[in-house]
Design a protein around this motif. Structure first.
Motif, PDB file in Angstrom:
ATOM      1  N   ALA A   1       1.911   2.001  -3.496  1.00  0.00           N
ATOM      2  CA  ALA A   1       0.873   2.378  -4.370  1.00  0.00           C
ATOM      3  C   ALA A   1       0.774   4.071  -4.227  1.00  0.00           C
ATOM      4  CB  ALA A   1      -0.357   1.764  -4.062  1.00  0.00           C
ATOM      5  N   VAL A   2       0.772   4.190  -2.923  1.00  0.00           N
ATOM      6  CA  VAL A   2       0.418   5.735  -2.700  1.00  0.00           C
ATOM      7  C   VAL A   2       1.559   6.546  -2.864  1.00  0.00           C
ATOM      8  CG1 VAL A   2       0.323   7.307  -0.512  1.00  0.00           C
ATOM      9  CG2 VAL A   2      -0.822   5.198  -0.685  1.00  0.00           C
ATOM     10  N   ARG A   3       2.712   6.161  -3.120  1.00  0.00           N
ATOM     11  CA  ARG A   3       4.066   6.948  -3.543  1.00  0.00           C
ATOM     12  C   ARG A   3       3.862   6.991  -4.991  1.00  0.00           C
ATOM     13  NH1 ARG A   3       7.366   3.880  -0.168  1.00  0.00           N
ATOM     14  NH2 ARG A   3       8.327   3.228  -1.975  1.00  0.00           N
ATOM     15  N   LEU A   4       3.426   5.790  -5.846  1.00  0.00           N
ATOM     16  CA  LEU A   4       3.087   5.886  -7.192  1.00  0.00           C
ATOM     17  C   LEU A   4       2.267   6.932  -7.521  1.00  0.00           C
ATOM     18  CD1 LEU A   4       3.746   4.709  -9.946  1.00  0.00           C
ATOM     19  CD2 LEU A   4       2.369   2.916  -9.605  1.00  0.00           C
ATOM     20  N   ALA A   5       0.987   6.775  -6.793  1.00  0.00           N
ATOM     21  CA  ALA A   5      -0.042   7.792  -7.221  1.00  0.00           C
ATOM     22  C   ALA A   5       0.281   9.194  -6.754  1.00  0.00           C
ATOM     23  CB  ALA A   5      -1.290   7.563  -6.217  1.00  0.00           C
ATOM     24  N   ALA A   6       1.190   9.644  -5.957  1.00  0.00           N
ATOM     25  CA  ALA A   6       1.531  11.017  -5.671  1.00  0.00           C
ATOM     26  C   ALA A   6       2.569  11.312  -6.938  1.00  0.00           C
ATOM     27  CB  ALA A   6       2.262  11.019  -4.411  1.00  0.00           C
ATOM     28  N   ALA A   7       3.095  10.343  -7.436  1.00  0.00           N
ATOM     29  CA  ALA A   7       4.201  10.790  -8.467  1.00  0.00           C
ATOM     30  C   ALA A   7       3.417  11.001  -9.707  1.00  0.00           C
ATOM     31  CB  ALA A   7       5.451   9.460  -8.689  1.00  0.00           C
ATOM     32  N   LEU A   8       2.363  10.273  -9.880  1.00  0.00           N
ATOM     33  CA  LEU A   8       1.402  10.431 -11.272  1.00  0.00           C
ATOM     34  C   LEU A   8       0.817  11.912 -11.078  1.00  0.00           C
ATOM     35  CD1 LEU A   8       0.241   7.006 -11.614  1.00  0.00           C
ATOM     36  CD2 LEU A   8       1.757   8.136 -12.976  1.00  0.00           C
ATOM     37  N   GLN A   9       0.253  12.027  -9.764  1.00  0.00           N
ATOM     38  CA  GLN A   9      -0.239  13.457  -9.599  1.00  0.00           C
ATOM     39  C   GLN A   9       0.644  14.561  -9.839  1.00  0.00           C
ATOM     40  OE1 GLN A   9      -1.945  12.316  -5.449  1.00  0.00           O
ATOM     41  NE2 GLN A   9      -3.808  11.822  -6.530  1.00  0.00           N
TER      42      GLN A   9
ATOM     43  N   ALA B   1       0.993  -1.276  -0.017  1.00  0.00           N
ATOM     44  CA  ALA B   1      -0.072   0.059   0.075  1.00  0.00           C
ATOM     45  C   ALA B   1       0.798   1.394   0.110  1.00  0.00           C
ATOM     46  CB  ALA B   1      -0.967  -0.094   1.311  1.00  0.00           C
ATOM     47  N   PRO B   2       1.881   1.348   0.662  1.00  0.00           N
ATOM     48  CA  PRO B   2       2.780   2.770   0.768  1.00  0.00           C
ATOM     49  C   PRO B   2       3.243   3.014  -0.566  1.00  0.00           C
ATOM     50  CG  PRO B   2       3.255   1.182   2.697  1.00  0.00           C
ATOM     51  CD  PRO B   2       2.420   0.332   1.945  1.00  0.00           C
TER      52      PRO B   2
END
Length: 67
Positions: free
Chosen positions: A54-62, A51-52
């Protein structure tokens, strides 16, 4: 920069490009690889992540989408 047509993208080069971009963002996807069961469509297996990650990946994409 224009994107090449889908069928002309080398899946192994795509994996290495993605791996390098993820590395710059401090993200490691250990299972990132070309899916050997899909040679006709050249699928990339991103694998499973905690999960962490996935959150870092989402933040990078954002961050990239906001740029």
């Amino acid at each position: 920069m224009a994107s090449p047509p889908d069928q002309d993208v080398d899946p192994f080069a795509a994996v290495e490009t993605l791996r390098a971009a993820l590395d710059q963002a401090g993200i490691v996807l250990p299972s990132l690889a070309v899916d050997p069961g899909s040679p006709a469509v050249a699928l990339i297996d991103l694998g499973r992540v905690r999960a962490p990650v996935a959150v870092r990946l989402a933040a990078a994409l954002q961050r990239g989408a906001a740029a």
